[in-house]
Design a protein around this motif. Structure first.
Motif, PDB file in Angstrom:
ATOM      1  N   THR A  84       0.847  -1.188   0.000  1.00 51.36           N
ATOM      2  CA  THR A  84       0.000   0.000   0.000  1.00 51.36           C
ATOM      3  C   THR A  84       0.886   1.242   0.000  1.00 51.36           C
ATOM      4  O   THR A  84       1.663   1.458   0.913  1.00 51.36           O
ATOM      5  N   LEU A  86       1.088   4.882   0.481  1.00 48.32           N
ATOM      6  CA  LEU A  86       0.414   6.073   1.004  1.00 48.32           C
ATOM      7  C   LEU A  86       1.270   7.316   0.824  1.00 48.32           C
ATOM      8  O   LEU A  86       0.977   8.372   1.356  1.00 48.32           O
ATOM      9  N   PHE A 137      12.646  -0.119   3.123  1.00 50.95           N
ATOM     10  CA  PHE A 137      12.325  -0.333   4.546  1.00 50.95           C
ATOM     11  C   PHE A 137      11.519  -1.615   4.702  1.00 50.95           C
ATOM     12  O   PHE A 137      11.748  -2.392   5.626  1.00 50.95           O
ATOM     13  N   SER A 143       9.725  -3.037   8.028  1.00 48.22           N
ATOM     14  CA  SER A 143       8.805  -2.030   8.555  1.00 48.22           C
ATOM     15  C   SER A 143       7.658  -1.874   7.564  1.00 48.22           C
ATOM     16  O   SER A 143       7.852  -2.045   6.366  1.00 48.22           O
ATOM     17  N   SER A 144       6.515  -1.500   8.078  1.00 50.05           N
ATOM     18  CA  SER A 144       5.349  -1.330   7.227  1.00 50.05           C
ATOM     19  C   SER A 144       5.586  -0.214   6.213  1.00 50.05           C
ATOM     20  O   SER A 144       5.951   0.900   6.571  1.00 50.05           O
ATOM     21  N   ILE A 146       3.419   1.259   4.716  1.00 45.40           N
ATOM     22  CA  ILE A 146       2.353   2.241   4.920  1.00 45.40           C
ATOM     23  C   ILE A 146       2.871   3.383   5.784  1.00 45.40           C
ATOM     24  O   ILE A 146       2.756   4.559   5.430  1.00 45.40           O
ATOM     25  N   ILE A 147       3.468   3.026   6.925  1.00 47.45           N
ATOM     26  CA  ILE A 147       3.957   4.049   7.857  1.00 47.45           C
ATOM     27  C   ILE A 147       5.095   4.844   7.227  1.00 47.45           C
ATOM     28  O   ILE A 147       5.117   6.069   7.252  1.00 47.45           O
ATOM     29  N   VAL A 148       6.041   4.131   6.616  1.00 46.49           N
ATOM     30  CA  VAL A 148       7.221   4.813   6.074  1.00 46.49           C
ATOM     31  C   VAL A 148       6.835   5.749   4.927  1.00 46.49           C
ATOM     32  O   VAL A 148       7.246   6.911   4.907  1.00 46.49           O
ATOM     33  N   LEU A 150       4.080   7.133   4.357  1.00 42.92           N
ATOM     34  CA  LEU A 150       3.316   8.266   4.864  1.00 42.92           C
ATOM     35  C   LEU A 150       4.203   9.306   5.542  1.00 42.92           C
ATOM     36  O   LEU A 150       4.051  10.515   5.332  1.00 42.92           O
ATOM     37  N   LEU A 151       5.146   8.826   6.352  1.00 36.28           N
ATOM     38  CA  LEU A 151       6.027   9.779   7.041  1.00 36.28           C
ATOM     39  C   LEU A 151       6.870  10.557   6.032  1.00 36.28           C
ATOM     40  O   LEU A 151       7.220  11.725   6.255  1.00 36.28           O
ATOM     41  N   TYR A 154       5.629  14.019   4.936  1.00 34.60           N
ATOM     42  CA  TYR A 154       5.916  15.184   5.769  1.00 34.60           C
ATOM     43  C   TYR A 154       7.312  15.733   5.464  1.00 34.60           C
ATOM     44  O   TYR A 154       7.545  16.930   5.522  1.00 34.60           O
ATOM     45  N   ILE A 155       8.217  14.829   5.156  1.00 34.11           N
ATOM     46  CA  ILE A 155       9.579  15.265   4.834  1.00 34.11           C
ATOM     47  C   ILE A 155       9.590  15.985   3.488  1.00 34.11           C
ATOM     48  O   ILE A 155      10.191  17.053   3.341  1.00 34.11           O
ATOM     49  N   PHE A 280      -3.875  10.696  -1.459  1.00 31.15           N
ATOM     50  CA  PHE A 280      -4.869   9.851  -0.793  1.00 31.15           C
ATOM     51  C   PHE A 280      -6.062   9.582  -1.700  1.00 31.15           C
ATOM     52  O   PHE A 280      -6.565   8.470  -1.769  1.00 31.15           O
ATOM     53  N   VAL A 283      -5.415   6.832  -3.949  1.00 32.74           N
ATOM     54  CA  VAL A 283      -5.588   5.507  -3.343  1.00 32.74           C
ATOM     55  C   VAL A 283      -7.055   5.105  -3.396  1.00 32.74           C
ATOM     56  O   VAL A 283      -7.394   3.967  -3.742  1.00 32.74           O
TER      57      VAL A 283
END
Lengths: 352, 313
Positions: A84, A86, A137, A143-144, A146-148, A150-151, A154-155, A280, A283
């Motif tokens: 996924t 994101l 990652f 690591s998921s 999804i989380i990476v 998404l973070l 912001y960067i 988003f 998606v």
């Protein structure tokens, strides 16, 4: 078994669920508008009709289809392989930065439309790099993604904020935006005085390539196997970690193309709000379209109508544009619910 | 602010660190509980946003921050029913359900905020809760102003982490929760209602995330702003992984990101020649780098995110 007919059957049996989900979401949205003191019929008229009846809105809708379609294709590539993505917002930003660097350079004036080739190449590479980080990652740290991914949005948002207030800021402006793309390198306009541009043909062309690749080639088949079952793919000799990195890179690269296109059409420059949360919405387009080319196309048009229509709805009826996000999420949730009920029926049949 | 001395700067960063780590601590303590029970709750961000919005609405309308906090927890908890129903009971992809839940929560709170308080005009604000003064301890040098002069919620966040660790590792309830998350089949065979355990843990998670989101309003901002959580739900998800699903390690993890957050807020005002955006992205970079360093092969609960069939074949 022929895979095309299988996928077609899949789509046809799921279509009623999707339509019902859309209708239920709209009804819930209408209730929400009513209890907050608005007129639902008026709001929905503006939401669904303005994009077709007002000249500039029609142009906006056509130019919104383009990025949604491209992003959804990118997201679908990863989703087919069970990943996924994101990070769409960040990848659009990276692609936009790359295109702006190329298309506002002195070479653009001389090359004209030829500058699109290096421009899109760089947009793809920048987006791919951003997507690849999440894939790496996933593959090596477990690591998921999804989380990476998404973070990373912001960067990327901070990178573009810096660039547009620093090295890439246009001369003599006070708002954060880049220099203009020279006219010779603009995407040709489709409708006078609107943002509608020829990018939409590019997007549909990409959709065809996606369909052929995913459903007609060996690699596409491998990717889909990977998405269905990791174990099966392993027996079939597909190396999961390699595909995680590659798929996220290609996915991010495709999404990056959407960023590049936004620079060539629309405002003809890099602006800070280039992603506009379309990562988003892309998606949602991919999921509502069931990752199928025809489904994605229909969903992209529908979401473009919602995106553009909701802005007019806010101006005319004072119904906040955020309603669009509510409708969009409700639709997917109801579709999942509908599918889960279908699944149960099928199981019961099997049991008999 | 530009001429703050280094010791004063470090002290200020440490003070903010404790405060800014609290929302992450609440949320990740909750998340550890549901993940230990086998549910991957990507909707943490949405639950935090719902908590933030509810706390403002209720605190502002009733004048009671306590009521606001309670309401935030309750609504955060209730909102998890969407994910529990679709992601656990109806066995849909928990990541997709969680993501859509987040979009829904963001959209709905923004919509309601605009509808209730209008687009323009004065934003409703509440007084943020006061720091407490502990006689003796608060007067200690260095430790006094940093550790012992925070608001009550900060201590509550730490206490709840410790309590969560105790429950998970030292009680029968904790054993049951872990069993449900490690091997649901066996847990079921032993007579545990897997779905009920997961639903209950999700309610707890939602309650904690709601309080975490509320903290942003009642203890930091005093009002509700767009994107108030700024990805903290996802950072808390990362902390859960980094901490290896251990609530005690998680305290350290939250402090690390609290420190990064505090540093970026303070450093922006110091007038370094480094662009301020580099500081704003610091917490996110720190998360990714720590995942890179410590997140490798973290011991996830074995049934995490997997669909669970009751009468399995």
């Amino acid at each position: 078994m022929n895979s095309k007919s299988f996928s077609e059957r899949l789509l046809s049996s799921k279509l009623p669920v999707i339509l019902l989900a859309v209708i239920i979401s709209m009804l819930l949205g209408a209730i929400l508008i009513s209890i907050s003191g608005g007129s639902a019929p008026a709001a929905y008229r503006q939401l669904f009709l303005t994009p077709f009846t007002t000249h500039s809105a029609t142009g906006d809708m056509l130019s919104t289809i383009t990025p949604l379609l491209i992003i959804a294709i990118g997201v679908s590539v990863a989703q087919h392989g069970g990943l996924t993505n994101l990070g769409g917002n960040g990848q659009v930003v990276m692609g936009g930065i790359a295109m702006a660097l190329v298309a506002t350079s002195p070479a653009a004036e001389a090359l004209g439309p030829l500058i699109w080739i290096p421009g899109f190449l760089c947009a793809f590479l920048f987006g791919a790099l951003w997507g690849m980080i999440a894939g790496a990652f996933k593959a090596y740290i477990h690591s998921s993604e999804i989380i990476v991914s998404l973070l990373l949005n912001y960067i990327a948002a901070q990178i573009i904020s810096y660039l547009l207030r620093g090295p890439m800021m246009a001369q003599g402006v006070t708002v954060p935006e880049s220099e203009l793309v020279p006219e010779a390198a603009h995407m040709p306009t489709l409708m006078a005085n609107t943002s509608a541009n020829a990018g939409i043909f590019f997007a549909f062309g990409l959709l065809v390539i996606y369909g052929v690749f995913m459903y007609k080639t060996r690699t596409g088949y491998k990717i889909r196997t990977l998405g269905y079952s990791e174990k099966a793919a392993k027996y079939g000799g597909v190396e999961k970690s390699k595909y995680d990195v590659l798929l996220m890179a290609v996915s991010g690269g495709i999404v990056g193309l959407a960023g590049g296109m936004e620079v060539l059409g629309g405002q003809y420059r890099l602006v800070e709000g280039i992603a506009n949360n379309m990562g988003f919405t892309g998606v949602v387009v991919a999921l509502v379209g069931l990752l199928q080319p025809v489904g994605i196309a229909l969903a992209a048009v529908f979401m473009a109508v919602l995106t553009v229509g909701s802005k007019y709805m806010q101006i005319m009826s004072k119904v906040p544009v955020a309603l669009k996000d509510v409708l969009e999420a409700l639709m997917v949730l109801f579709i999942l619910w509908g599918f889960s009920l279908n699944l149960k029926r099928r199981r019961i049949k099997e049991g008999n | 602010m530009g001429n703050m001395s280094l010791p004063a700067f470090i002290l200020a960063v440490c003070t903010s660190m404790f405060r800014l780590s609290a929302p992450l601590l609440f949320a990740s303590t909750g998340e550890i509980m549901s993940e230990k029970a086998g549910v991957s709750n990507i909707g943490l961000e949405g639950q935090m946003i719902i908590g933030a919005f509810t706390s403002l609405l209720v605190s502002y309308e009733t004048g009671s921050v306590t009521l606001g906090l309670l309401a935030a927890g309750v609504f955060g908890a209730l909102s998890t029913l969407v994910i529990t129903y679709l992601g656990v009971m109806r066995k849909q992809n928990q990541s997709v359900v969680g993501l859509m839940f987040n979009i829904l929560a963001t959209g709905l709170t923004t919509y309601l905020y605009r509808m209730i308080y209008g687009v323009s005009g004065v934003a409703p604000t509440i007084d943020t809760i006061k720091n407490i003064h502990i006689p003796g301890l608060s007067d200690l040098p260095v430790l006094g102003p940093t550790v012992f002069s925070q608001n009550l919620l900060v201590y509550l966040a730490i206490a709840l982490s410790v309590a969560a660790w105790y429950i998970l590792n030292k009680t029968k309830l904790g054993l049951c929760i872990r069993a449900v998350g490690e091997n649901p089949r066996a847990a079921q065979a032993a007579g545990l209602d897997v779905i009920r355990y997961r639903a209950a843990c999700m309610l707890f998670t939602g309650f904690m995330a709601g309080i975490g989101g509320a903290f942003l309003v009642v203890a930091i901002n005093g009002r509700f702003i767009d994107d108030i959580t700024a990805g903290r739900g996802y950072i808390a998800l990362a902390i859960t992984i980094l901490a290896g699903w251990n609530p005690l390690t998680e305290i350290a993890g939250s402090m690390l990101f609290g420190a990064a957050d505090a540093l970026q807020l303070r450093a922006q005002t110091l007038g370094f020649s480094i662009p301020y955006q580099a500081f704003v992205m610091l917490p996110y970079v720190v998360v990714l780098v720590s995942l890179l360093l410590f997140g490798r092969n973290a011991p996830a609960p074995r049934a995490l995110g997997m669909r669970y069939e009751k009468e399995g074949r």
